[in-house]
Each structure stands twice: as structure tokens, then as C-alpha cells.
Design an enzyme around this catalytic site. Structure first.
Site, PDB file in Angstrom:
ATOM      1  N   CYS A   1      99.882  18.353  67.310  1.00 43.05           N
ATOM      2  CA  CYS A   1     101.422  18.175  67.563  1.00 43.05           C
ATOM      3  C   CYS A   1     101.747  18.706  68.703  1.00 43.05           C
ATOM      4  O   CYS A   1     102.481  18.316  69.634  1.00 43.05           O
ATOM      5  CB  CYS A   1     102.236  18.712  66.419  1.00 43.05           C
ATOM      6  SG  CYS A   1     102.040  18.001  64.735  1.00 43.05           S
ATOM      7  N   LEU A   2     101.171  19.973  69.157  1.00 34.80           N
ATOM      8  CA  LEU A   2     101.500  20.794  70.301  1.00 34.80           C
ATOM      9  C   LEU A   2     100.520  20.198  71.303  1.00 34.80           C
ATOM     10  O   LEU A   2     100.768  20.537  72.292  1.00 34.80           O
ATOM     11  CB  LEU A   2     100.914  22.025  69.940  1.00 34.80           C
ATOM     12  CG  LEU A   2     101.677  23.165  68.993  1.00 34.80           C
ATOM     13  CD1 LEU A   2     100.972  24.091  68.222  1.00 34.80           C
ATOM     14  CD2 LEU A   2     103.138  23.436  69.454  1.00 34.80           C
TER      15      LEU A   2
END
Length: 353
Positions: A345-346
Site C-alpha cells: 500500500c505504501l
């Protein structure tokens, strides 16, 4: 003309990369009460990847850049390596202010032209997962800002799409979920067929595969990168809950059943590898979306979130069998997951040409 008509496509994450892109975490509200605890594992993530490829980080300005460098220098992993300066030589900062850290969703979708080997960027609309976390105006323009910085052409489809909601095998197949892409908080004016056309036109794919819902605690309405991931052109790992009384059990069994019926662009069935789930990770009475599927594939490593759980080693072993030419590395994500996402996600990859 669309990117597909021009010969562009979105490469698979397991293909060769030029860089990892990140947006430095700074929003206290995303990790209320414990943002300070995430910088140690986050720094290890950066330095592990910087050992063999570039890491590009969006920061708001010089003060945030200095804080990021200090975090990297002071991390536990930095103290364990002898070549820290050479690792940091691979880290480059860009003064692109962001609202939050979730670069997979607000970052650029890099395309590659099969014929000319040129690169381009898709700047999808971004509304913080259906308007859940305003403001998001800075995040929404990040792909175009990166396009300017790199001198790359930028395509603007004009609809909302997040990188964590789509998964690719690099040969024409895209995997996604109905729970997210058909959610009315994204593109209420579009039906499934119309959304599929955007996916074909702007990601350069031919074959769209749909599964159902995401895991409990996922505030993105069911992103695919928490449940099912391609490890090569024909193989996916998909998370399975072994506890029949767990809320995720039926959801993930239904997804498994759907996956078995799907076909690749070649007409072949998917090779399906089952990946366990950790026991529920709960903080402040909230079930968090802890999943081993939220890993990032770099050129030499696979960075996997771990959760101080009995299944950590089992998950790492399964993934190591899938990625025989890479080293699978677990990094404790118990604090990071309080932000409701982990390493995939990052991050956003920039493919090599």
C-alpha cells in the site's frame, strides 16, 4: 488515442524495475498515537530495496527530507549494515507535498511501450477511497508532478482508480474486485462494462478477472493487494483463513472458489497457491487488515509484512518457494498496519525499459 492503442501497457511488479516510489509518512491521523513507531520498520523497507535499486521519496520540503534522512540513519537496520552511505546514495528525494503516505493508490501508474520502450504515466483520479479521508488534493496531483519531474507524458482518464485495487501478470490479464471497483463511492456514473473499458484502454490489458470482497478491516472497500497477488505470469498466491469462525473465512473461501473458475489470457487456469492469514490483529478495539499478501516485489527481494504471529514463518516459506530468484524478507508490520495498510500500500514501482 488511448495508451493501449499507442502500444503502452502496465508491466507486472515482478518484472525489472528502475525504482521504488514512496511518499514519506507524516499524517498523524493515519497512525493516531503511534506514528513515531513506524519509522524504524519503514526505514528498513527503504534500505533493503536501496541495496539494489533506486528509491524515490516524495517529501513536502527540506525539513521533511532532513527528518527522513535522520530516520534512516537512526534505524535499527542502518546500524546493522556496513555500507549505509552507498545505500543512501540510491535514495532520492522529490519535493512533492502529499496529504498521506499511500503511494500505491495516489502515485503514478507507470506504463511501458512494447515497441519503442518509452515510458508514460497514468494519472487516475484519487478521492481517498471514496472521500473517506479529506483533504486529498495534494495526493491527487502526485502522478502529474512526477511526470513533470521525470519528463514523461501523462495520460488523464478522468475517473477514480487506485493502484492497490488492480493486480497484473504483465501478459494482458488484470485481477480486481467487484467490492472496490463497482463501489458507488468511486465512479457511480459507470457500470462494470464501462469500467472494464477504462482498464483495457489505460492499463493496456485484454483480460479482466473479477473476484468478490476484501478482508475485514480494509477501509479501501476490498483492495486486491490484501488478498490475491501474481507471483509469475500464471501463478497467484491468495490468502485463506483456517479458522471457520473467523469473519474472513467465508469471504476468502468464496474468492478461492471464484479464482479456480477464472482463466488467463491464454485460456489456462491460474496456478493457485494458498497463503495463510495471521491471527486477527486488533488495536484500540479495531480489527486491522493484516495480510501477508501485502508484500512488495523489488528486483532482488520480496518485502513481506509480518505480525509477530505463529504463521509468519509459514507465510515467508510459502512465498520463498514462489520467488526462487529473490530473497523473501519479513519486516514487522504490527505498528504500520495501524494505518490500515502495509508495504505494498505504501509503495509504487517504476518499471525499467
Amino acid at each position: 488515442m488511448t495508451p493501449k492503442q499507442l502500444g503502452f501497457h502496465f508491466p507486472a511488479e515482478f518484472e525489472k524495475q528502475t525504482a521504488l516510489w514512496l511518499s514519506w509518512p507524516h499524517k498523524e491521523a493515519s497512525w493516531p498515537g503511534k506514528i513515531h513507531t513506524i519509522y524504524n520498520p519503514y526505514s528498513e523497507f527503504i534500505l533493503r530495496v536501496a541495496s539494489h535499486q533506486k528509491v524515490c521519496i516524495n517529501v513536502s520540503g527540506e525539513q521533511m527530507r532532513e527528518f527522513a534522512l535522520l530516520s534512516l540513519y537512526n534505524s535499527d537496520y542502518a546500524k546493522s549494515v556496513s555500507n549505509l552511505e552507498s545505500l543512501l546514495d540510491n535514495v532520492k528525494f522529490y519535493f512533492h507535498p502529499t496529504n498521506d503516505a499511500w503511494c500505491r493508490d495516489h502515485g503514478p501508474a507507470f506504463l511501458v511501450n512494447r515497441e519503442t520502450r518509452e515510458k508514460a504515466i497514468v494519472d487516475w483520479g484519487y478521492n481517498a477511497w471514496g472521500g473517506k479521508y479529506p483533504p486529498y488534493d495534494l495526493d491527487d496531483v502526485i502522478p502529474t508532478e512526477i511526470g513533470k519531474a521525470l519528463g514523461l507524458p501523462v495520460f488523464n482518464p478522468g475517473i477514480v482508480m487506485e493502484g492497490g485495487s488492480v493486480e497484473f501478470n504483465g501478459k494482458g490479464t488484470l485481477l480486481t474486485t467487484t467490492a472496490c471497483l463497482l463501489n458507488k463511492n468511486r465512479n457511480p456514473h459507470l457500470n462494470q462494462k464501462q469500467i472494464e473499458q477504462y482498464l483495457v484502454d489505460f492499463y493496456g490489458v485484454d483480460n479482466i478477472l473479477w473476484i468478490g470482497d476484501g478482508i475485514i478491516g480494509d477501509d479501501t472497500d476490498g483492495h486486491i493487494d490484501d488478498i490475491t497477488r501474481f507471483t509469475d505470469e500464471e501463478t497467484v498466491v491468495t490468502v485463506i483463513e483456517e479458522n471457520k469462525s473467523d469473519e474472513n473465512y467465508e469471504i476468502l473461501q468464496e474468492n478461492l472458489k471464484t479464482l479456480k473458475a477464472l482463466r488467463l489470457e491464454t485460456g489456462k487456469q491460474l496456478n493457485i497457491v494458498e497463503l495463510p492469514m495471521p491471527k486477527p490483529v486488533i488495536y484500540d478495539d479495531q480489527i486491522l487488515p493484516a495480510s501477508y499478501a501485502n508484500f512488495y516485489i523489488s528486483n532482488e527481494n520480496v518485502i513481506v509484512p509480518t505480525f509477530r504471529d505463529a504463521n509468519d514463518d509459514k507465510a515467508l516459506s510459502i512465498l520463498q518457494d514462489c520467488f526462487k530468484t529473490r530473497k523473501v524478507i519479513g519486516i514487522d508490520s504490527t505498528d504500520i498496519i495501524w494505518g490500515l495498510g502495509s508495504f505494498h500500500c505504501l509503495s509504487q514501482q517504476e518499471p525499467a525499459v
